[in-house]
Design an enzyme around this catalytic site. Sequence first.
Site, PDB file in Angstrom:
ATOM      1  N   ARG A  82       0.019 -30.623 -37.122  1.00  0.00           N
ATOM      2  CA  ARG A  82      -0.304 -30.888 -35.709  1.00  0.00           C
ATOM      3  C   ARG A  82       1.004 -30.933 -34.926  1.00  0.00           C
ATOM      4  NH1 ARG A  82      -5.401 -31.846 -34.360  1.00  0.00           N
ATOM      5  NH2 ARG A  82      -4.918 -32.424 -32.214  1.00  0.00           N
ATOM      6  N   CYS A 106      -4.119 -27.810 -22.620  1.00  0.00           N
ATOM      7  CA  CYS A 106      -4.332 -27.794 -24.073  1.00  0.00           C
ATOM      8  C   CYS A 106      -5.609 -27.037 -24.487  1.00  0.00           C
ATOM      9  CB  CYS A 106      -4.327 -29.224 -24.587  1.00  0.00           C
ATOM     10  SG  CYS A 106      -4.026 -29.335 -26.335  1.00  0.00           S
ATOM     11  N   HIS A 147      -0.076 -33.017 -21.856  1.00  0.00           N
ATOM     12  CA  HIS A 147      -0.946 -34.130 -21.464  1.00  0.00           C
ATOM     13  C   HIS A 147      -0.055 -35.183 -20.804  1.00  0.00           C
ATOM     14  CE1 HIS A 147      -4.573 -32.896 -23.648  1.00  0.00           C
ATOM     15  NE2 HIS A 147      -3.849 -32.658 -24.720  1.00  0.00           N
TER      16      HIS A 147
HETATM   17  N1  GLN Z   1      -8.604 -29.040 -30.218  1.00  0.00           N
HETATM   18  C1  GLN Z   1      -7.420 -28.305 -29.821  1.00  0.00           C
HETATM   19  C2  GLN Z   1      -6.285 -28.432 -30.848  1.00  0.00           C
HETATM   20  O1  GLN Z   1      -6.278 -29.359 -31.635  1.00  0.00           O
HETATM   21  C3  GLN Z   1      -6.937 -28.822 -28.469  1.00  0.00           C
HETATM   22  C4  GLN Z   1      -6.535 -30.297 -28.501  1.00  0.00           C
HETATM   23  C5  GLN Z   1      -6.287 -30.868 -27.114  1.00  0.00           C
HETATM   24  O2  GLN Z   1      -6.903 -30.437 -26.140  1.00  0.00           O
HETATM   25  N2  GLN Z   1      -5.397 -31.887 -27.041  1.00  0.00           N
HETATM   26  O3  GLN Z   1      -5.363 -27.608 -30.822  1.00  0.00           O
END
Ligand code: GLN
Length: 251
Positions: A134, A96, A206
């Site tokens: 998101r 990520c 993840h």
């Molecule tokens: N901050 C980055 C985003 O929101 C990565 C988030 C993460 O590593 N889960 O895309």
Amino acid sequence: MNQQPAFYITHLYPKEMNIYGDMGNVIAMQYRLKKLGIKPIYQPVNIGEKLPQKTDWYFIGGGQDNDQMKIVRDLQSKQSKLFQDIINGVGLLAICGGYQLLGKKFITGDGEVIPGLGLFAVETQAPGEQVKQRCIGNLVTSCLIPGLSDTKLVGFENHSGQTEFVSGVSADNQHPLGEVNSGFGNNANQEHEGCVFKNAVGTYLHGSCLPKNPDLANWFIQNQLARKSITKKIDIDDTIAKKVNMQLQSF
Ligand code: GLN
């Protein structure tokens, strides 16, 4: 007693880039290597610290936007050795936020362009005026790594950054890690997930990723044992892991 072969794991920014239990990927690799009679050597690298001379496998986890900004300049200072190691076939798993910074560029929410390491032929637009949604939820993909085409990779994702290949689906002999079966993946178009360049993988999975995807963990180990000319049959009992993987395919 014959010496156990060593396997050097370099963990980049374990303090800043380690959200949603991404450390589980390092633990899974250490567990599997020990099962194979190989000695994992754990080498954490924090801001201001040099990369170790020897690495067989790099790991960088995910991070919130502000964590990414904390480490990006230091990460850029490590570009040449990291890049050279990957070109030489060293393994890497970036999750990520770590994946995003290893792309060619990271465009912040207010339009500032942060140069990435350029390892992966992708660029990421962070949340802001243009990107509000998101990408959150369970993610299931059909793996596109040659030899793993029957493998489903599962996990969960939570990112707002939208990642695209710089020239279409793939570039610079790189390719997506998987085709999205359910969830988002690299971006809200829900087509492709992650990026593979030699033995380096960037992904939004993840979970942690490797405990739920033993085939991918074995792929990393196999290609590094081959690079180190170590012959070893990988016969780890993954009954439980494969059961969990199967169950998560239908979420
Ligand atoms: N901050 C980055 C985003 O929101 C990565 C988030 C993460 O590593 N889960 O895309």
